[in-house]
Structures are given as C-alpha cells and as structure tokens.
Design an enzyme around this catalytic site. Structure first.
Site, PDB file in Angstrom:
ATOM      1  N   LYS A 166       0.830  -1.195   0.000  1.00  0.00           N
ATOM      2  CA  LYS A 166       0.000   0.000   0.000  1.00  0.00           C
ATOM      3  C   LYS A 166       0.867   1.249   0.000  1.00  0.00           C
ATOM      4  O   LYS A 166       1.908   1.305   0.675  1.00  0.00           O
ATOM      5  CB  LYS A 166      -0.906   0.002   1.230  1.00  0.00           C
ATOM      6  CG  LYS A 166      -1.972  -1.074   1.188  1.00  0.00           C
ATOM      7  CD  LYS A 166      -2.973  -0.799   0.088  1.00  0.00           C
ATOM      8  CE  LYS A 166      -3.951  -1.951  -0.077  1.00  0.00           C
ATOM      9  NZ  LYS A 166      -4.854  -1.736  -1.231  1.00  0.00           N
ATOM     10  N   ASP A 194      -0.016   0.168  -4.645  1.00  0.00           N
ATOM     11  CA  ASP A 194      -1.449   0.460  -4.751  1.00  0.00           C
ATOM     12  C   ASP A 194      -1.766   1.688  -3.908  1.00  0.00           C
ATOM     13  O   ASP A 194      -1.642   1.654  -2.684  1.00  0.00           O
ATOM     14  CB  ASP A 194      -2.241  -0.759  -4.248  1.00  0.00           C
ATOM     15  CG  ASP A 194      -3.745  -0.567  -4.357  1.00  0.00           C
ATOM     16  OD1 ASP A 194      -4.193   0.485  -4.852  1.00  0.00           O
ATOM     17  OD2 ASP A 194      -4.468  -1.495  -3.947  1.00  0.00           O
ATOM     18  N   GLU A 220      -1.064   0.764  -9.070  1.00  0.00           N
ATOM     19  CA  GLU A 220      -2.514   0.539  -9.042  1.00  0.00           C
ATOM     20  C   GLU A 220      -3.257   1.731  -8.456  1.00  0.00           C
ATOM     21  O   GLU A 220      -2.836   2.293  -7.441  1.00  0.00           O
ATOM     22  CB  GLU A 220      -2.789  -0.720  -8.215  1.00  0.00           C
ATOM     23  CG  GLU A 220      -4.267  -1.051  -8.028  1.00  0.00           C
ATOM     24  CD  GLU A 220      -4.452  -2.415  -7.376  1.00  0.00           C
ATOM     25  OE1 GLU A 220      -3.697  -3.347  -7.711  1.00  0.00           O
ATOM     26  OE2 GLU A 220      -5.349  -2.546  -6.525  1.00  0.00           O
ATOM     27  N   GLU A 246     -10.973  -1.702  -9.893  1.00  0.00           N
ATOM     28  CA  GLU A 246     -11.730  -2.371  -8.827  1.00  0.00           C
ATOM     29  C   GLU A 246     -12.949  -1.559  -8.406  1.00  0.00           C
ATOM     30  O   GLU A 246     -13.847  -2.106  -7.760  1.00  0.00           O
ATOM     31  CB  GLU A 246     -10.820  -2.661  -7.624  1.00  0.00           C
ATOM     32  CG  GLU A 246     -10.450  -1.445  -6.814  1.00  0.00           C
ATOM     33  CD  GLU A 246      -9.471  -1.781  -5.686  1.00  0.00           C
ATOM     34  OE1 GLU A 246      -8.309  -2.069  -6.005  1.00  0.00           O
ATOM     35  OE2 GLU A 246      -9.872  -1.748  -4.519  1.00  0.00           O
ATOM     36  N   ASP A 269     -13.378  -6.633 -10.077  1.00  0.00           N
ATOM     37  CA  ASP A 269     -13.624  -7.546  -8.964  1.00  0.00           C
ATOM     38  C   ASP A 269     -14.824  -8.403  -9.357  1.00  0.00           C
ATOM     39  O   ASP A 269     -15.918  -7.877  -9.563  1.00  0.00           O
ATOM     40  CB  ASP A 269     -13.911  -6.768  -7.673  1.00  0.00           C
ATOM     41  CG  ASP A 269     -13.952  -7.701  -6.474  1.00  0.00           C
ATOM     42  OD1 ASP A 269     -13.155  -7.495  -5.553  1.00  0.00           O
ATOM     43  OD2 ASP A 269     -14.763  -8.653  -6.482  1.00  0.00           O
ATOM     44  N   HIS A 296      -9.189  -8.094  -9.309  1.00  0.00           N
ATOM     45  CA  HIS A 296      -9.100  -7.688  -7.908  1.00  0.00           C
ATOM     46  C   HIS A 296      -9.802  -8.768  -7.077  1.00  0.00           C
ATOM     47  O   HIS A 296     -10.827  -9.310  -7.485  1.00  0.00           O
ATOM     48  CB  HIS A 296      -9.808  -6.349  -7.732  1.00  0.00           C
ATOM     49  CG  HIS A 296      -9.947  -5.891  -6.316  1.00  0.00           C
ATOM     50  ND1 HIS A 296     -11.093  -6.067  -5.568  1.00  0.00           N
ATOM     51  CD2 HIS A 296      -9.082  -5.250  -5.511  1.00  0.00           C
ATOM     52  CE1 HIS A 296     -10.927  -5.537  -4.365  1.00  0.00           C
ATOM     53  NE2 HIS A 296      -9.716  -5.042  -4.294  1.00  0.00           N
ATOM     54  N   GLU A 329      -4.758 -11.806  -7.535  1.00  0.00           N
ATOM     55  CA  GLU A 329      -4.467 -11.198  -6.236  1.00  0.00           C
ATOM     56  C   GLU A 329      -4.826 -12.168  -5.101  1.00  0.00           C
ATOM     57  O   GLU A 329      -5.872 -12.820  -5.133  1.00  0.00           O
ATOM     58  CB  GLU A 329      -5.303  -9.915  -6.092  1.00  0.00           C
ATOM     59  CG  GLU A 329      -5.174  -9.250  -4.742  1.00  0.00           C
ATOM     60  CD  GLU A 329      -5.719  -7.830  -4.742  1.00  0.00           C
ATOM     61  OE1 GLU A 329      -6.616  -7.524  -5.550  1.00  0.00           O
ATOM     62  OE2 GLU A 329      -5.222  -7.026  -3.931  1.00  0.00           O
TER      63      GLU A 329
HETATM   64 CA    CA Z   1      -6.502  -2.121  -4.780  1.00  0.00          CA
END
Ligand code: CA
Length: 377
Positions: A166, A194, A220, A246, A269, A296, A329
């Site tokens: 992250k 991300d 991302e 996503e 997703d 995702h 993922e």
């Molecule tokens: Ca993400």
C-alpha cells in the site's frame, strides 16, 4: 431443475489488529455470502464485494427474480436481473448483489453438470495460477517501515514471487516505504504498489517518476476512479504499467475505462463488477483493447476460487510461445472469515495455487463456522 431458495448471510470478524489504507481503516471484516439452492437440495455459494449489509439488501431485492429459474441458464438469469436493476444499478453495490447471486449460480451449475467452473467458462489454459500477495497495509506503529519490511520478507519466505504494498499516505512517506521494501526483498521478487486513488495528478506524476528505478510491476489506482483523463495522461508519461478498475462496474463501466486508454491492466472484482458472467464479458472486451485482466480479489475462498477459475481460462496479451503468467491477487491481511469459513484452504506452492478440479467452484462453506461468524449469531 429449478432454483428453490436464495439465502444470504452477513459474516463478521472483529480484527485482532485494526489496520488502514490510504482511505479509511478497518476494525472488522464483514462479507455477505449467498447460497442458491435448487429443488433437489443441491446448492452453490457466492459472495459480494462491498458493504455487506447493503449487499444483502440487494440480494433480497433480486432473489424473487431468480427463484423458479433453471440454474443451468446462468446468463439468462443474469440478463433478467440486470434489466430489473438497470434503473438503479449502472454502478455500485446492487451490482455486487447481482455478482454474488451470479457466482452462486455458476457454482450450482457446475455441480449439476459435474464440471469445474473453469471448464464451463471455456476451458483452462493452465492448471495453476500465479498469485501475488496483497498486504503491507498500515498500522499505528513507531516502526511502520520495520513492520512493512518484516511482512514483505514473510511473503517471500512463504514462496510468493510477487508482492503488492500500500501507498497513498504522501509521496515522501511512500517513497521511504517502497525503497525499504524493495531493498529488503531484492530484485528477483516482483513488487507492485497500490495508492487506492489517494494521489492528485501531480503527486502521481512525481511518485511514478521517482519509483521507476525500483522496477515496479504496476502502479494501481494512482488517481480517483472518476478521473479518466488523469489516468490516460499519467499512463502516457510513465514506463510503469498503470492498473485499475476495482471501483468500476459492468461492461459499460469498463468500456469507459478502456476506451479512454486509462490502464495497462484492468482489475475487475468478480464479486463486485457483475459476477463471473459479466467479468468474462469484460475480459473479452479488454482483449479488444489489447489490455490484460488481472482480477481484484478481497474476500473468502469463494471470491478467490472464482478468480482462480476465471484466470485459468485467460491468455495474456500479446500471445507468444513463452507466455508470461496471468496473475491473481491473494490478500494476506488478517481475515478469519477467509481462513475459516470455506474449505479447502488454498495452498501457495512456489508462488502458484492449483485451480480446483471438483465440480463448481470447488469450495464449500463450513456451516459451523458460518454460525460462529454470522452477524447476530
Ligand atoms: Ca486495490
């Protein structure tokens, strides 16, 4: 054979260690699971991505449209749900409710036909799927860098060949984090970042420029999912592949993302963007835009299995003799629902997870665990 019942459950876990990302924090996990049951008692499981109570309300709205239908006709049922929901669900959580029902019907259909979902989706191109570890969220700590580095090393030790961390706290802080993790894991492991759409356009440009030398697999959600022009502009000026999607829904949403040249990698997703039925269509649309799909995934074994089956059917672009792996993922952050509700648990072997061979999705929900985690239970 007809669908007799649609049941929905909200499972909840209070986290032992609350964590946060660039937008908000979590002190609990909540997931809406859906069970679609046929007249003969056979059943399939699905789950929705997003606020679980809202997903459940949507499932209750849609269930009367599904009951009495033939579960072999999953696409016909999807089209019926979509037409009924279209006025309210061009985006958003009601689409996640549709997704949960759709995934459950795919699972049921597979069981009724005695075939894995991947076979019904068109056939597998591979028996195991490369997975990347998603983690390295933020916690309140005096030594956040040390925590991120330790966590990254633990994923490498567990066999992962690719990790995603992250970012989105601020460019300078993020740079310190990414540099420390890259240094700790060396150059052989893929590293992705991300931002969960936390950056302004100028911040995203600055950050991308400064992490190019760190060999980043993809960047991302650098920008707001509404900023299609910003994505296109950033993608045009950085060597780092841009990923996103996503927060996008349905074929029409991905048409907007793709036709605006926003991403190198589209990330629907399956539990949010429209289920397996619509995500397969999205993958086909993405091919027309020469864009790879890397779903995702952030849920229980149901969501992960749906991803495994779909990714096992996809070819990377452009095709060649020695094709790169398609990835999925694999969230590694604390989630007792993922670790306990469904079985079997998916094992990572040398960075890959085997695609289930059993009919349907190849996962089941443990009723005792469901009772343990059911909200209000
Ligand atoms: Ca993400």
């Amino acid at each position: 054979m007809k669908i007799a019942r649609v049941e929905s459950y909200v499972a909840e876990q209070v986290l032992e260690t609350p964590f946060f990302f660039s937008q908000f924090g979590f002190d609990r996990r909540q997931i809406c699971l859906v069970k679609v049951i046929a007249e003969d008692g056979s059943y399939g499981w699905g789950e929705g991505y997003g606020p679980a109570g809202v997903v459940q309300a949507g499932v209750e709205f849609l269930a009367p449209l599904v009951i009495g239908e033939d579960p072999l006709g999953v696409e016909a049922i999807w089209n019926k749900m979509h037409l009924r929901a279209l006025d309210y669900a061009r985006r958003g959580v009601l689409v996640a409710s549709m997704s949960a029902i759709d995934i459950a019907i795919w699972d049921l259909r597979g069981k009724l036909l005695g075939q894995p979902v991947s076979v019904l989706l068109g056939g597998r191109r591979r028996e195991k799927v490369k997975v990347y570890a998603t983690g390295m969220y933020f916690v309140d700590s005096d030594d956040l860098i040390g925590k991120l580095v330790d966590e990254a090393r633990s994923y490498v030790a567990a066999g992962f060949k690719a990790l995603k961390m992250k970012v989105g706290l601020g460019v300078e802080t993020d740079l310190r984090h990414v540099r420390a993790v890259r240094k700790a894991i060396g150059t052989e492991v893929e590293l992705m970042v991300d931002a969960n759409h936390a950056y302004s356009r100028s911040e995203a440009r600055s950050f991308a420029d400064q992490i190019e030398e760190l060999d980043i697999g993809f960047f991302e959600e650098p920008l707001s999912p509404e900023d299609y022009e910003g994505y296109s502009e950033l993608r045009g000026r950085t060597r780092i592949p841009i990923a996103g999607g996503e927060c996008e829904y349905l074929l029409a949403g991905f048409r907007q993302l793709l036709s605006n040249q926003c991403v190198d990698i589209a990330q629907p997703d399956i539990c949010g963007a429209g289920g397996l039925t619509e995500t397969k269509r999205i993958a086909t649309l993405a091919r027309a835009f020469q864009t790879n799909v890397l779903p995702h995934s952030w849920g229980t074994g149901i969501a992960f299995a749906a991803g495994l089956h779909l990714v096992s059917t996809l070819d990377p672009l452009p095709g060649r003799l020695r094709m790169p792996d398609m990835m999925l993922e694999m969230d590694r952050s604390e989630n007792a629902l993922r670790d306990n509700l469904t079985s079997p648990q998916f094992q990572v072997e040398d960075g890959y997870v085997a695609v289930p061979k059993a009919p349907g999705l190849g996962v089941d929900v443990n009723p005792e665990q469901l009772a343990r985690f059911a909200r209000g239970g």
